[in-house]
Design an enzyme around this catalytic site. Structure first.
Site, short mmCIF file in Angstrom:
data_model
loop_
_atom_site.label_atom_id
_atom_site.label_comp_id
_atom_site.label_asym_id
_atom_site.label_seq_id
_atom_site.Cartn_x
_atom_site.Cartn_y
_atom_site.Cartn_z
N ASP A 202 1.13 -0.09 11.54
CA ASP A 202 1.02 -1.39 12.23
C ASP A 202 2.35 -2.14 12.25
OD1 ASP A 202 1.06 -1.79 9.51
OD2 ASP A 202 -0.46 -3.35 9.49
N ASP B 250 -1.09 2.51 7.86
CA ASP B 250 -1.69 1.76 8.97
C ASP B 250 -0.95 1.88 10.30
OD1 ASP B 250 -3.47 0.94 7.08
OD2 ASP B 250 -2.84 -1.16 7.03
N ARG C 274 1.53 -5.24 -5.58
CA ARG C 274 1.59 -6.44 -4.74
C ARG C 274 1.99 -7.57 -5.67
NH1 ARG C 274 -2.75 -3.70 -1.68
NH2 ARG C 274 -1.75 -3.18 0.27
N MET D 160 -9.56 3.38 7.29
CA MET D 160 -8.68 2.28 6.91
C MET D 160 -7.84 1.77 8.08
SD MET D 160 -7.12 2.80 3.13
CE MET D 160 -7.95 2.07 1.73
N GLY D 161 -7.11 0.72 7.83
CA GLY D 161 -6.27 0.07 8.84
C GLY D 161 -6.60 -1.41 8.77
N ARG D 162 -5.87 -2.12 7.89
CA ARG D 162 -6.26 -3.50 7.56
C ARG D 162 -6.54 -4.35 8.80
NH1 ARG D 162 -2.63 -6.13 2.96
NH2 ARG D 162 -1.24 -4.63 3.92
N HIS E 227 -9.91 4.99 0.02
CA HIS E 227 -8.54 5.28 -0.43
C HIS E 227 -8.17 6.76 -0.39
CE1 HIS E 227 -8.98 1.16 -1.74
NE2 HIS E 227 -7.69 1.11 -1.83
N GLY F 251 0.83 -1.21 0.00
CA GLY F 251 0.00 0.00 0.00
C GLY F 251 0.86 1.25 0.00
N THR G 125 3.64 2.96 5.47
CA THR G 125 2.24 2.48 5.39
C THR G 125 1.38 3.41 6.24
OG1 THR G 125 0.69 0.77 6.13
CG2 THR G 125 2.81 0.78 7.21
N ASP H 28 4.66 -4.37 6.45
CA ASP H 28 5.23 -5.63 6.96
C ASP H 28 5.31 -6.71 5.88
OD1 ASP H 28 2.37 -5.72 7.14
OD2 ASP H 28 2.55 -7.55 8.31
#
Ligand code: ADP
Ligand code: F6P
Length: 330
Positions: free
Chosen positions: A130, A128, A72, A170-172, A257, A11, A126, A103
């Site tokens: 995370d 996120d 990806r 967002m934030g998978r 997005h 992403g 990213t 990650d």
């Protein structure tokens, strides 16, 4: 060291361009050439690359997205691809590879290390946030600002009609954007994977909180921030359930997005610039299989494998504020 490579993968995040620029300018300072691979690991496998000179990266610090494009590349998980990438890098005379991504991209970087014995450095990019081992990731601060700006606008119209809105951010698998944007917008509830474990959200609990607020304040606007992937069917399904089954009229908004785009805020540009420069210096020292990050304003080097180990914790005091101190029924 004469030549290094850089790619952006997974992403995209605002600040990736600022990071590429910092890498190129630092490399130039040390007389090192930089090759940019396009479309993440695809670019390495298919020799899609371009020379990145200081002229090519001028005037990009402020732009969102990534000039190298992202992708990806699922085939990169195989050993055949790992070995092929190592050959491609050697054929181009690349002596270190810098990977800007999340990650998943770091797993790819670690995988490449099984086939290529030269410095490989990850840079956390990213929205996120995370990634374990760094307080923040490049792009996270801009994503919060973007979500916040939208939530503030929705609050205006919600207030005019005294309506309830469910806003999906967002934030998978992580609630960092959700928690930060909810707290800073003064939202009434927030539903996050870390707090509402196993996706078990008690519908009656949501309703009880809305009803209690309205008993205290009378009819008023009410904003619930919901992390993506938390409710089957997202906020659209949750809003229909609340409207149909609970008799509460709710409007869903999916920010989507839009949170990934836009000009990076200063904090992301600063982080990107610091980490980009530092990654080049680490590569020159022969360091490998690490992510460069920042903890308590100090630059750190973290083994790549640690960056995806366990779940990065939300700020516990912000969680307490949202779920206890400011909770109308807490
Ligand atoms: P992010 O980096 O944002 O977490 P992804 O999880 O989609 O994004 O991963 C980005 C890319 O990293 C994947 O498409 C693939 O090319 C590579 N990748 C992810 N996991 C692995 C793995 N286990 N082995 C090799 N490459 C991987
Ligand atoms: O990893 C960043 C992220 O924006 C997540 O927040 C989101 O779930 C995902 O990427 C969306 O990915 P895609 O590019 O496949 O739509």
């Amino acid at each position: 060291m004469k030549r290094i490579g850089v790619l952006t993968s997974g992403g995209d995040a605002p600040g990736m361009n600022a990071c590429i620029r910092a890498i190129v300018l630092t490399a130039e300072h040390f007389g090192i050439e930089v090759v940019g691979f396009k479309h993440g690991y695809y670019g390495v496998l298919n020799s899609e690359h371009k020379e990145l000179t200081p002229e090519r990266v001028s005037n990009i610090i402020q732009s969102g997205g990534t000039i190298l494009h992202s992708a990806r590349c699922l085939e990169f998980k195989s050993d055949i691809s790992g070995a092929k990438a190592a050959n491609c890098l050697d054929a181009l005379g690349i002596e270190a590879l810098l990977v800007i991504g999340g990650d998943g991209s770091f797993r790819g970087a670690h995988h490449l290390g099984n086939f290529w014995n030269k410095p490989i450095i990850g840079l956390p990019g990213t929205i996120d946030n995370d990634i374990v081992g760094t307080d923040a990731t490049i792009g996270y601060f801009t994503a919060i600002e973007t979500a916040l700006e939208s939530i503030d606008k929705i609050r205006d119209t919600a207030d005019a009609f005294e309506r309830i809105f469910l806003i999906e951010v967002m934030g998978r698998h992580a609630g960092f954007i959700g928690l930060s944007s909810a707290i800073s917008s003064g939202s009434d509830q927030v539903l996050l994977p870390e707090i509402n474990s196993d996706n078990q959200i008690a519908l009656s609990n949501i309703v009880r909180r809305i009803e209690t607020t309205r008993e205290v304040k009378g009819k008023c606007s009410y904003i619930i921030v919901v992390a993506e992937n938390l409710w089957p069917g997202g906020v659209t399904a949750l809003a229909s359930t609340l409207t149909e089954e609970m008799g509460i009229d709710c409007r869903p908004v999916v920010l989507g997005h839009v949170q990934r785009g836009g000009s990076p805020v200063a904090q992301d540009r600063l982080l990107a610039t610091k980490l980009g420069a530092y990654a080049v210096e680490c590569a020159m020292q022969g360091k490998t299989d690490i992510m460069v990050g920042e903890q308590n304003h100090q630059l750190v080097e973290v083994p790549l494998e640690q960056t995806w180990s366990g779940q990065k914790e939300l700020d516990p005091y912000l969680v307490r504020i949202q779920t206890e101190l400011f909770d109308i029924i807490g």
